[in-house]
Scaffold this motif. Structure first.
Motif, PDB file in Angstrom:
ATOM      1  N   LEU A  42       0.826  -1.211   0.000  1.00 39.04           N
ATOM      2  CA  LEU A  42       0.000   0.000   0.000  1.00 39.04           C
ATOM      3  C   LEU A  42       0.859   1.259   0.000  1.00 39.04           C
ATOM      4  N   GLU A  43       1.962   1.224   0.745  1.00 36.06           N
ATOM      5  CA  GLU A  43       2.878   2.359   0.751  1.00 36.06           C
ATOM      6  C   GLU A  43       3.521   2.544  -0.623  1.00 36.06           C
ATOM      7  N   ARG A  44       3.866   1.425  -1.261  1.00 34.09           N
ATOM      8  CA  ARG A  44       4.494   1.496  -2.575  1.00 34.09           C
ATOM      9  C   ARG A  44       3.514   2.038  -3.615  1.00 34.09           C
ATOM     10  N   ILE A  45       2.259   1.611  -3.558  1.00 29.14           N
ATOM     11  CA  ILE A  45       1.237   2.113  -4.481  1.00 29.14           C
ATOM     12  C   ILE A  45       1.071   3.618  -4.305  1.00 29.14           C
ATOM     13  N   ASN A  46       1.009   4.067  -3.059  1.00 27.61           N
ATOM     14  CA  ASN A  46       0.866   5.493  -2.774  1.00 27.61           C
ATOM     15  C   ASN A  46       2.071   6.281  -3.289  1.00 27.61           C
ATOM     16  N   TYR A  47       3.266   5.748  -3.074  1.00 29.28           N
ATOM     17  CA  TYR A  47       4.492   6.411  -3.508  1.00 29.28           C
ATOM     18  C   TYR A  47       4.548   6.516  -5.033  1.00 29.28           C
ATOM     19  N   MET A  79       2.201   0.664 -10.652  1.00 37.03           N
ATOM     20  CA  MET A  79       1.261   0.747  -9.538  1.00 37.03           C
ATOM     21  C   MET A  79       0.135  -0.271  -9.708  1.00 37.03           C
ATOM     22  N   ILE A  80      -0.370  -0.421 -10.912  1.00 34.81           N
ATOM     23  CA  ILE A  80      -1.424  -1.393 -11.190  1.00 34.81           C
ATOM     24  C   ILE A  80      -0.894  -2.809 -11.005  1.00 34.81           C
ATOM     25  N   GLN A  81       0.333  -3.059 -11.467  1.00 31.03           N
ATOM     26  CA  GLN A  81       0.922  -4.391 -11.323  1.00 31.03           C
ATOM     27  C   GLN A  81       1.144  -4.756  -9.857  1.00 31.03           C
ATOM     28  N   VAL A  82       1.589  -3.796  -9.041  1.00 36.11           N
ATOM     29  CA  VAL A  82       1.797  -4.051  -7.611  1.00 36.11           C
ATOM     30  C   VAL A  82       0.485  -4.380  -6.928  1.00 36.11           C
ATOM     31  N   LYS A 111      -0.499  -7.930  -7.947  1.00 40.96           N
ATOM     32  CA  LYS A 111       0.374  -8.940  -7.352  1.00 40.96           C
ATOM     33  C   LYS A 111       0.072  -9.146  -5.872  1.00 40.96           C
ATOM     34  N   SER A 112      -0.193  -8.059  -5.157  1.00 43.65           N
ATOM     35  CA  SER A 112      -0.453  -8.159  -3.719  1.00 43.65           C
ATOM     36  C   SER A 112      -1.937  -8.333  -3.410  1.00 43.65           C
ATOM     37  N   VAL A 113      -2.774  -8.391  -4.417  1.00 42.72           N
ATOM     38  CA  VAL A 113      -4.229  -8.548  -4.298  1.00 42.72           C
ATOM     39  C   VAL A 113      -4.794  -7.463  -3.382  1.00 42.72           C
ATOM     40  N   GLN A 114      -4.435  -6.216  -3.684  1.00 45.78           N
ATOM     41  CA  GLN A 114      -4.931  -5.051  -2.962  1.00 45.78           C
ATOM     42  C   GLN A 114      -5.673  -4.157  -3.941  1.00 45.78           C
ATOM     43  N   ARG A 115      -6.735  -3.550  -3.482  1.00 46.57           N
ATOM     44  CA  ARG A 115      -7.488  -2.642  -4.343  1.00 46.57           C
ATOM     45  C   ARG A 115      -6.898  -1.244  -4.282  1.00 46.57           C
ATOM     46  N   ILE A 116      -6.827  -0.636  -5.445  1.00 47.46           N
ATOM     47  CA  ILE A 116      -6.405   0.763  -5.527  1.00 47.46           C
ATOM     48  C   ILE A 116      -7.604   1.612  -5.123  1.00 47.46           C
ATOM     49  N   ASP A 117      -7.346   2.726  -4.451  1.00 46.22           N
ATOM     50  CA  ASP A 117      -8.408   3.629  -4.037  1.00 46.22           C
ATOM     51  C   ASP A 117      -9.190   4.107  -5.263  1.00 46.22           C
ATOM     52  N   VAL A 118     -10.480   4.324  -5.091  1.00 46.50           N
ATOM     53  CA  VAL A 118     -11.368   4.688  -6.194  1.00 46.50           C
ATOM     54  C   VAL A 118     -10.911   5.984  -6.858  1.00 46.50           C
ATOM     55  N   SER A 127     -18.386   2.792   5.888  1.00 46.24           N
ATOM     56  CA  SER A 127     -17.415   1.794   5.448  1.00 46.24           C
ATOM     57  C   SER A 127     -16.189   1.743   6.355  1.00 46.24           C
ATOM     58  N   ILE A 128     -15.952   2.776   7.149  1.00 43.31           N
ATOM     59  CA  ILE A 128     -14.764   2.817   8.004  1.00 43.31           C
ATOM     60  C   ILE A 128     -15.032   2.015   9.270  1.00 43.31           C
ATOM     61  N   VAL A 129     -14.295   0.925   9.417  1.00 44.94           N
ATOM     62  CA  VAL A 129     -14.430   0.087  10.598  1.00 44.94           C
ATOM     63  C   VAL A 129     -13.451   0.542  11.663  1.00 44.94           C
ATOM     64  N   GLU A 130     -12.185   0.723  11.272  1.00 40.71           N
ATOM     65  CA  GLU A 130     -11.183   1.252  12.190  1.00 40.71           C
ATOM     66  C   GLU A 130     -10.114   1.956  11.404  1.00 40.71           C
ATOM     67  N   ILE A 131      -9.398   2.811  12.067  1.00 37.24           N
ATOM     68  CA  ILE A 131      -8.322   3.569  11.435  1.00 37.24           C
ATOM     69  C   ILE A 131      -7.020   3.059  12.022  1.00 37.24           C
ATOM     70  N   LEU A 132      -6.106   2.602  11.126  1.00 38.27           N
ATOM     71  CA  LEU A 132      -4.833   2.089  11.559  1.00 38.27           C
ATOM     72  C   LEU A 132      -3.818   3.226  11.540  1.00 38.27           C
ATOM     73  N   ASP A 133      -3.016   3.297  12.605  1.00 36.39           N
ATOM     74  CA  ASP A 133      -1.996   4.327  12.711  1.00 36.39           C
ATOM     75  C   ASP A 133      -0.646   3.701  12.353  1.00 36.39           C
ATOM     76  N   TYR A 134      -0.003   4.214  11.296  1.00 37.59           N
ATOM     77  CA  TYR A 134       1.284   3.689  10.868  1.00 37.59           C
ATOM     78  C   TYR A 134       2.436   4.523  11.381  1.00 37.59           C
ATOM     79  N   GLY A 135       2.209   5.305  12.398  1.00 31.34           N
ATOM     80  CA  GLY A 135       3.246   6.140  12.960  1.00 31.34           C
ATOM     81  C   GLY A 135       4.391   5.311  13.514  1.00 31.34           C
ATOM     82  N   LYS A 136       5.539   5.926  13.633  1.00 28.87           N
ATOM     83  CA  LYS A 136       6.707   5.199  14.140  1.00 28.87           C
ATOM     84  C   LYS A 136       6.508   4.913  15.616  1.00 28.87           C
ATOM     85  N   SER A 137       6.583   3.646  15.930  1.00 30.51           N
ATOM     86  CA  SER A 137       6.466   3.264  17.338  1.00 30.51           C
ATOM     87  C   SER A 137       7.368   2.123  17.677  1.00 30.51           C
TER      88      SER A 137
END
Length: 124
Positions: free
Chosen positions: A13-18, A44-47, A50-57, A114-124
């Motif tokens: 997901l980070e790679r797709i965003n980047y 981005m489409i190939q990633v 490959k990872s079976v992740q949906r790209i944001d609409v 649609s939002i169930v929970e928000i994940l925090d990717y901050g450095k911890s």
């Protein structure tokens, strides 16, 4: 103490965003970088496949299905309203995308339900 939940495909997901950000910057900066931007959006489409992740609409709607270029209104595509539809026309391959404007119902992923929970990717 409970552990924070981990996202199973955080790296992809980070790679797709980047890659999306790079493609967007290259299209904004110079028209000579269109091939590099096209390869970034294609990667981005190939990633995502490959990872079976949906790209944001919103990201997915900005990529041309035929030539895989990033569509930026006024730079490499035309946006028109025709017969109650929003029409995006790619200047590279002349492909068009139509989005309805009447009785517009947002995509389910854009609703608050649609939002169930928000994940925090901050450095911890």
């Amino acid at each position: 103490m409970s552990r924070p939940k981990k996202c199973p495909a955080k790296e992809s997901l980070e790679r797709i965003n980047y890659l999306y950000q790079i493609a967007n910057q290259l299209m904004d900066s110079n028209s000579a970088n269109t091939t590099v931007s096209k390869s970034c959006s294609n990667l981005m489409i190939q990633v995502s496949k490959k990872s079976v992740q949906r790209i944001d609409v919103d990201m997915k709607r900005r990529i041309c299905k035929a030539c895989k270029t990033l569509l930026l209104p006024g730079i490499n595509c035309k946006v028109r309203i025709k017969k109650k539809n929003l029409k995006w026309s790619c200047n590279t391959c002349q492909n068009t995308k139509l989005f309805p404007t009447m009785n517009y119902e947002p995509v389910w992923s854009q609703k608050d339900e649609s939002i169930v929970e928000i994940l925090d990717y901050g450095k911890s």
